[in-house]
Motif scaffolding. Sequence first.
Motif, PDB file in Angstrom:
ATOM      1  N   GLY A  86       1.420  -1.071  -0.406  1.00  0.00           N
ATOM      2  CA  GLY A  86      -0.120   0.123  -0.005  1.00  0.00           C
ATOM      3  C   GLY A  86       0.457   1.294  -0.056  1.00  0.00           C
ATOM      4  N   HIS A  87      -0.225   2.347  -0.083  1.00  0.00           N
ATOM      5  CA  HIS A  87       0.779   3.821   0.064  1.00  0.00           C
ATOM      6  C   HIS A  87       1.690   4.110   1.358  1.00  0.00           C
ATOM      7  N   VAL A  88       2.498   4.483   0.972  1.00  0.00           N
ATOM      8  CA  VAL A  88       2.715   5.362   2.409  1.00  0.00           C
ATOM      9  C   VAL A  88       1.917   5.713   3.850  1.00  0.00           C
ATOM     10  N   ASP A  89       2.464   5.682   4.336  1.00  0.00           N
ATOM     11  CA  ASP A  89       2.065   6.208   5.447  1.00  0.00           C
ATOM     12  C   ASP A  89       0.218   5.533   5.794  1.00  0.00           C
ATOM     13  N   HIS A  90       0.330   4.822   4.312  1.00  0.00           N
ATOM     14  CA  HIS A  90      -0.920   4.488   4.756  1.00  0.00           C
ATOM     15  C   HIS A  90      -2.097   2.946   6.553  1.00  0.00           C
ATOM     16  N   GLY A  91      -0.345   3.085   6.986  1.00  0.00           N
ATOM     17  CA  GLY A  91      -0.983   2.822   8.199  1.00  0.00           C
ATOM     18  C   GLY A  91      -0.619   0.555   8.110  1.00  0.00           C
ATOM     19  N   LYS A  92       0.423   0.585   6.544  1.00  0.00           N
ATOM     20  CA  LYS A  92       0.876  -0.607   7.198  1.00  0.00           C
ATOM     21  C   LYS A  92       1.153  -1.986   8.145  1.00  0.00           C
ATOM     22  N   THR A  93       2.555  -0.575   8.230  1.00  0.00           N
ATOM     23  CA  THR A  93       3.281  -1.811   9.596  1.00  0.00           C
ATOM     24  C   THR A  93       2.547  -1.599  11.253  1.00  0.00           C
ATOM     25  N   SER A  94       1.594  -0.633  10.853  1.00  0.00           N
ATOM     26  CA  SER A  94       0.808  -0.403  11.804  1.00  0.00           C
ATOM     27  C   SER A  94      -0.208  -1.289  12.315  1.00  0.00           C
ATOM     28  N   LEU A  95      -1.205  -2.260  10.877  1.00  0.00           N
ATOM     29  CA  LEU A  95      -1.929  -2.519  10.880  1.00  0.00           C
ATOM     30  C   LEU A  95      -0.943  -4.227  11.242  1.00  0.00           C
ATOM     31  N   ILE A 186      -9.511  -1.456   4.361  1.00  0.00           N
ATOM     32  CA  ILE A 186      -9.918   0.298   4.364  1.00  0.00           C
ATOM     33  C   ILE A 186      -9.135   0.555   5.521  1.00  0.00           C
ATOM     34  N   ASN A 187      -8.323   0.847   5.881  1.00  0.00           N
ATOM     35  CA  ASN A 187      -8.136   1.345   7.127  1.00  0.00           C
ATOM     36  C   ASN A 187      -8.454   2.744   7.549  1.00  0.00           C
ATOM     37  N   LYS A 188      -7.874   3.148   8.999  1.00  0.00           N
ATOM     38  CA  LYS A 188      -7.969   4.551   9.244  1.00  0.00           C
ATOM     39  C   LYS A 188      -9.324   4.611   9.195  1.00  0.00           C
ATOM     40  N   ILE A 189     -10.519   4.027   9.746  1.00  0.00           N
ATOM     41  CA  ILE A 189     -11.711   4.434   9.550  1.00  0.00           C
ATOM     42  C   ILE A 189     -12.668   4.319  10.519  1.00  0.00           C
ATOM     43  N   ASP A 190     -11.792   4.625  11.475  1.00  0.00           N
ATOM     44  CA  ASP A 190     -11.429   5.639  13.049  1.00  0.00           C
ATOM     45  C   ASP A 190     -11.840   6.893  12.428  1.00  0.00           C
ATOM     46  N   LYS A 191     -10.954   7.040  11.942  1.00  0.00           N
ATOM     47  CA  LYS A 191     -10.931   8.937  11.643  1.00  0.00           C
ATOM     48  C   LYS A 191     -12.347   9.750  10.569  1.00  0.00           C
ATOM     49  N   ASP A 192     -11.875  11.051  11.386  1.00  0.00           N
ATOM     50  CA  ASP A 192     -13.401  11.471  10.732  1.00  0.00           C
ATOM     51  C   ASP A 192     -13.218  11.925   9.152  1.00  0.00           C
ATOM     52  N   VAL A 222     -11.199  -1.202   8.478  1.00  0.00           N
ATOM     53  CA  VAL A 222     -10.576  -1.417   9.712  1.00  0.00           C
ATOM     54  C   VAL A 222      -9.663  -0.613  10.336  1.00  0.00           C
ATOM     55  N   SER A 223      -9.010  -0.503  11.758  1.00  0.00           N
ATOM     56  CA  SER A 223      -8.518   0.353  11.797  1.00  0.00           C
ATOM     57  C   SER A 223      -7.749   0.102  13.195  1.00  0.00           C
ATOM     58  N   ALA A 224      -5.903  -0.003  12.241  1.00  0.00           N
ATOM     59  CA  ALA A 224      -5.091  -0.238  13.007  1.00  0.00           C
ATOM     60  C   ALA A 224      -4.619   0.573  14.483  1.00  0.00           C
ATOM     61  N   LEU A 225      -5.420   0.995  15.105  1.00  0.00           N
ATOM     62  CA  LEU A 225      -5.233   2.061  15.961  1.00  0.00           C
ATOM     63  C   LEU A 225      -5.783   1.999  16.728  1.00  0.00           C
ATOM     64  N   LYS A 226      -6.924   1.409  16.605  1.00  0.00           N
ATOM     65  CA  LYS A 226      -7.898   1.294  17.693  1.00  0.00           C
ATOM     66  C   LYS A 226      -8.553  -0.178  17.713  1.00  0.00           C
TER      67      LYS A 226
HETATM   68  P1  GTP Z   1       5.325   3.520   5.762  1.00  0.00           P
HETATM   69  O1  GTP Z   1       6.197   1.748   6.043  1.00  0.00           O
HETATM   70  O2  GTP Z   1       6.618   4.641   5.579  1.00  0.00           O
HETATM   71  O3  GTP Z   1       5.366   3.424   4.303  1.00  0.00           O
HETATM   72  O4  GTP Z   1       4.169   4.283   6.485  1.00  0.00           O
HETATM   73  P2  GTP Z   1       2.668   3.144   7.076  1.00  0.00           P
HETATM   74  O5  GTP Z   1       1.817   2.212   5.675  1.00  0.00           O
HETATM   75  O6  GTP Z   1       3.469   1.533   7.617  1.00  0.00           O
HETATM   76  O7  GTP Z   1       1.671   3.058   7.985  1.00  0.00           O
HETATM   77  P3  GTP Z   1       2.793   3.168   9.803  1.00  0.00           P
HETATM   78  O8  GTP Z   1       1.770   1.658   9.919  1.00  0.00           O
HETATM   79  O9  GTP Z   1       3.634   3.795   9.754  1.00  0.00           O
HETATM   80  O10 GTP Z   1       1.653   4.039   9.540  1.00  0.00           O
HETATM   81  C1  GTP Z   1       1.433   5.586   8.911  1.00  0.00           C
HETATM   82  C2  GTP Z   1       0.392   6.584   9.940  1.00  0.00           C
HETATM   83  O11 GTP Z   1      -0.793   6.648  10.359  1.00  0.00           O
HETATM   84  C3  GTP Z   1       0.816   6.610  11.852  1.00  0.00           C
HETATM   85  O12 GTP Z   1       1.230   7.753  12.381  1.00  0.00           O
HETATM   86  C4  GTP Z   1       0.275   5.915  12.803  1.00  0.00           C
HETATM   87  O13 GTP Z   1      -0.280   6.028  14.027  1.00  0.00           O
HETATM   88  C5  GTP Z   1      -1.078   6.423  11.417  1.00  0.00           C
HETATM   89  N1  GTP Z   1      -2.203   4.835  11.470  1.00  0.00           N
HETATM   90  C6  GTP Z   1      -1.878   3.763  10.840  1.00  0.00           C
HETATM   91  N2  GTP Z   1      -3.219   3.501  10.689  1.00  0.00           N
HETATM   92  C7  GTP Z   1      -3.939   4.107  11.776  1.00  0.00           C
HETATM   93  C8  GTP Z   1      -6.072   3.801  11.890  1.00  0.00           C
HETATM   94  O14 GTP Z   1      -6.149   2.613  11.990  1.00  0.00           O
HETATM   95  N3  GTP Z   1      -6.464   5.343  12.072  1.00  0.00           N
HETATM   96  C9  GTP Z   1      -5.346   6.118  12.458  1.00  0.00           C
HETATM   97  N4  GTP Z   1      -6.128   7.285  13.153  1.00  0.00           N
HETATM   98  N5  GTP Z   1      -3.919   6.564  12.116  1.00  0.00           N
HETATM   99  C10 GTP Z   1      -3.307   5.321  11.576  1.00  0.00           C
END
Ligand code: GTP
Length: 370
Positions: A86-95, A186-192, A222-226
Amino acid sequence: PDAITVQELANRMAEKGADLVKSLFKMGMAVTVNQTIDQDTAELLVTEFGHNIKRVSESDIDIQTEADVDAPETLEARPPVVTIMGHVDHGKTSLLDAIRGANVQSGEAGGITQHIGAYQVALKDKSKITFLDTPGHEAFTEMRARGADVTDVVVLVVAADDGLKPQTVEAINHTKAAGVPMIVAINKIDKDGARPQRVREELLQHEIVVEELGGDVQDVEVSALKKTNLDGLLDAIALQAEILELKANPNRAAEGAVVEAKLDKGRGPLATVLVQRGTLKVGDVIVVGAVSGKVRAMIDDHGRQVKEAGPSVPVEVLGLGGVPSAGDTLTVVENEARAREVAAYRQGVMDRKRTTSAPVSLENMFASKA
Ligand code: GTP
Ligand code: MG
């Protein structure tokens, strides 16, 4: 023989003649299936297609033929190998972290688990899923270029508040080219600003019709954060795996692929290997890429020493004579003399390859053997 027709070689590898012709064309050779190629070129192709060299004697080689394909009755179910893209910062690692955190059994909580590029999670029904941490873009390209066809399922992560982005589209194209089934998370569904429906609609422009819109690509919010609906995602993967009927013969000499490798100051060369068939055991004599060695110890994704590792199991291998590269093939051989022979042979092929190096193409990055 020092010459072989393209078709003959294709037959021996159980590949399509046309695919070999395509590959040769990329190397700058315009030949038809009926034309002959020399031994060097043949060897290069064999390596290109991820087949193994079975025997090295003086100057001749034997490639892995259809006879080396495991008989159906030897096959047993194996866990799916899932790559998150997925795209940078879309939450791959968090997930991945969330999934892992939610599934690491409490008894194993012995401090921070050492990072390896691959790990397994156990589901409630005790079945397992192997996840590959998305390597950096270049490492990933390199791995696929080497024909490391390890991925069974791709999970495409799209942030609901951001939608499809260039790297999302790239990931879609890689997945399509590889013919690997996809699940959309579909991640970050917790966001406004989350707009999951917009993500589904944007996917249509790339001929991806998710189930929610009546198609057959599974989509999961999904929401990786929540830690929302992680089970939903795991269920989707399990369902997809069931459809694929993934199997391997665990009772044979192991073969695998290197996910990542490094030199550790204290422990020497370390390679994270994903076993693809057979069972890798401590004491096995191995060749990994152009490096030979003997498995001195194996460490699983929880930092524990293990004596053996079967299909789809990722382990860190100690005991190599050098540091291999991501995408390199691990093969178990009879003895150390033989290991050195194969390693030297592969080094020769690699040196030749470097000088004739074909451009990396997207299609061969996942290069499915099927
Ligand atoms: P790269 O490895 O740089 O490509 O990024 P990534 O896709 O691994 O994303 P990463 O998991 O680093 O998350 C990027 C940012 O999004 C971080 O600040 C996370 O805390 C935030 N984030 C990830 N998942 C969620 C989510 O489900 N909800 C919210 N609100 N933020 C999230
Ligand atoms: Mg990341």
